[in-house]
Design a protein around this motif. Structure first.
Motif, PDB file in Angstrom:
ATOM      1  N   ASP A 107      56.302  51.751  12.480  1.00 31.31           N
ATOM      2  CA  ASP A 107      56.803  52.067  13.818  1.00 31.31           C
ATOM      3  C   ASP A 107      55.627  52.593  14.636  1.00 31.31           C
ATOM      4  O   ASP A 107      55.526  53.778  14.933  1.00 31.31           O
ATOM      5  CB  ASP A 107      57.922  53.117  13.695  1.00 31.31           C
ATOM      6  N   VAL A 163      65.225  55.229  13.876  1.00 33.40           N
ATOM      7  CA  VAL A 163      65.718  56.593  13.726  1.00 33.40           C
ATOM      8  C   VAL A 163      64.536  57.546  13.748  1.00 33.40           C
ATOM      9  O   VAL A 163      63.546  57.336  13.035  1.00 33.40           O
ATOM     10  CB  VAL A 163      66.515  56.721  12.407  1.00 33.40           C
ATOM     11  N   GLU A 198      53.352  55.196  11.721  1.00 32.48           N
ATOM     12  CA  GLU A 198      54.572  55.732  11.109  1.00 32.48           C
ATOM     13  C   GLU A 198      55.064  54.720  10.076  1.00 32.48           C
ATOM     14  O   GLU A 198      55.736  53.745  10.425  1.00 32.48           O
ATOM     15  CB  GLU A 198      55.686  55.957  12.153  1.00 32.48           C
ATOM     16  N   GLU A 234      57.582  53.221   7.498  1.00 35.65           N
ATOM     17  CA  GLU A 234      59.037  53.376   7.403  1.00 35.65           C
ATOM     18  C   GLU A 234      59.635  52.318   6.473  1.00 35.65           C
ATOM     19  O   GLU A 234      59.152  51.181   6.415  1.00 35.65           O
ATOM     20  CB  GLU A 234      59.692  53.238   8.797  1.00 35.65           C
ATOM     21  N   PHE A 288      66.658  55.347  18.748  1.00 28.75           N
ATOM     22  CA  PHE A 288      66.119  54.611  19.899  1.00 28.75           C
ATOM     23  C   PHE A 288      65.998  53.160  19.469  1.00 28.75           C
ATOM     24  O   PHE A 288      66.480  52.781  18.408  1.00 28.75           O
ATOM     25  CB  PHE A 288      64.761  55.198  20.325  1.00 28.75           C
ATOM     26  N   THR A 323      60.153  58.130   9.636  1.00 30.34           N
ATOM     27  CA  THR A 323      58.872  58.302   8.950  1.00 30.34           C
ATOM     28  C   THR A 323      58.716  59.716   8.425  1.00 30.34           C
ATOM     29  O   THR A 323      59.233  60.665   9.029  1.00 30.34           O
ATOM     30  CB  THR A 323      57.704  57.952   9.905  1.00 30.34           C
ATOM     31  N   LYS A 334      57.045  52.523  21.869  1.00 29.71           N
ATOM     32  CA  LYS A 334      57.066  51.967  20.523  1.00 29.71           C
ATOM     33  C   LYS A 334      57.309  50.455  20.533  1.00 29.71           C
ATOM     34  O   LYS A 334      57.611  49.873  19.498  1.00 29.71           O
ATOM     35  CB  LYS A 334      58.153  52.678  19.712  1.00 29.71           C
TER      36      LYS A 334
HETATM   37 ZN    ZN Z   1      59.558  56.085  13.598  1.00 25.72          ZN
END
Ligand code: ZN
Length: 285
Positions: A158, A79, A127, A129, A103, A247, A177
């Motif tokens: 991420d 997200v 990031e 998370e 995604f 994040t 990613k």
């Molecule tokens: Zn992220």
């Protein structure tokens, strides 16, 4: 319950520090598999069994041998822009939309809690998370029942190659990613009942000892139950599926000047009540 992969085998962690636990397959006399991915479809049976573990079967475990606790999801949801401060630093809308911007990180990008991060390019960013792993087949789950569809929570990163992420005529986050090692998860999965408030957890990220991200999961625009509800309203969620929940502010791309990861950088990501994961950056091949 804390569930970990240790040397490729499922273990219930009985003590996080010093790390101790039991081998699930051996301690259950073969009732449960050593393959952690095959435990999510029998999650409630596993949790019930784990409440009755014999202390005599507990052994010392090695942190360095911990692997990804959710290694074979059918689906990985990630997200974007789920904390208003991160959306604002990205110069993007901070209000809720019809559905959360979602995604995937392709499953081949997932890795263990202490896996190295091979830098895929010059603009790789961090990031931290909270990661939720699904524990039962879920379709159209109501928000107030959504926690019961969650097996547990883990710390995730991420990692994102920003140039690839933003290439293309329209946003297409997934490939940037999804390089190998861009989705470390761990150090283990913690069931929600182990946490004082699973909707309000401190999460932090430090690069070379400098804290660069700090927030609480209560600041998420879409909470974990809301994400499970809205995602399950569109896709059937399967046991073992993974949700990266977004994040907070403090990523490198939003800094002035931007800051990206370089070989030798060490990233430590923590979530309160769960633990920490750590990556050291390696030069690109
Ligand atoms: Zn992220």
């Amino acid at each position: 319950m804390r569930l970990a992969t240790v040397r490729g085998r499922a273990h219930v962690v009985t003590d996080p520090d010093p790390l101790r636990g039991v081998d699930v397959e051996q301690a259950s006399g073969g009732r449960f598999s050593a393959d952690i991915a095959s435990l999510y479809p029998v999650w409630s049976d596993l949790v019930a069994w784990a409440g009755d573990i014999d202390d005599a079967q507990v052994v010392a475990l090695d942190r360095a041998s911990l692997g990804n606790p959710a290694p074979r999801p059918a689906q990985v949801f990630a997200v974007g822009l789920n904390y208003a401060d991160h959306a604002a630093e990205s110069n993007l809308a901070t209000e809720r939309t019809l559905v959360p911007p979602t995604f995937t990180k392709f499953p081949s990008s997932l890795s263990g809690p202490f896996s190295p991060l091979r830098l895929a390019g010059p603009t790789v960013d961090w990031e931290v998370e909270l990661v939720a792993v699904i524990g039962r087949t879920a379709t159209g789950v109501a928000v107030d029942e959504a926690w019961s569809s969650v097996a547990g929570l883990a710390v995730g990163q991420d990692f994102s190659e920003r140039t690839v992420q933003s290439a293309g005529p329209a946003p297409q986050f997934s490939l940037g990613k999804s390089y190998p090692g861009f989705g470390p998860i761990g150090p283990w999965l913690v069931t929600p009942d182990e946490l004082a408030d699973p909707d309000d957890l401190l999460l932090t990220c430090a690069v070379n000892g400098e804290e660069v991200q700090k927030s609480r999961t209560s600041q998420m625009i879409w909470s974990v139950p809301e994400l499970v509800s809205v995602l399950s309203g569109i896709c059937t969620l399967h046991p073992g599926d993974v949700i990266f929940t977004g994040t907070p502010a403090g990523v490198g791309a939003a800094r002035t000047p931007p800051r990206f990861l370089t070989p030798g950088d060490r990233i430590v990501s923590r979530v309160e009540g769960i633990g920490e994961i750590e990556q050291t950056c390696l030069a690109a091949d």
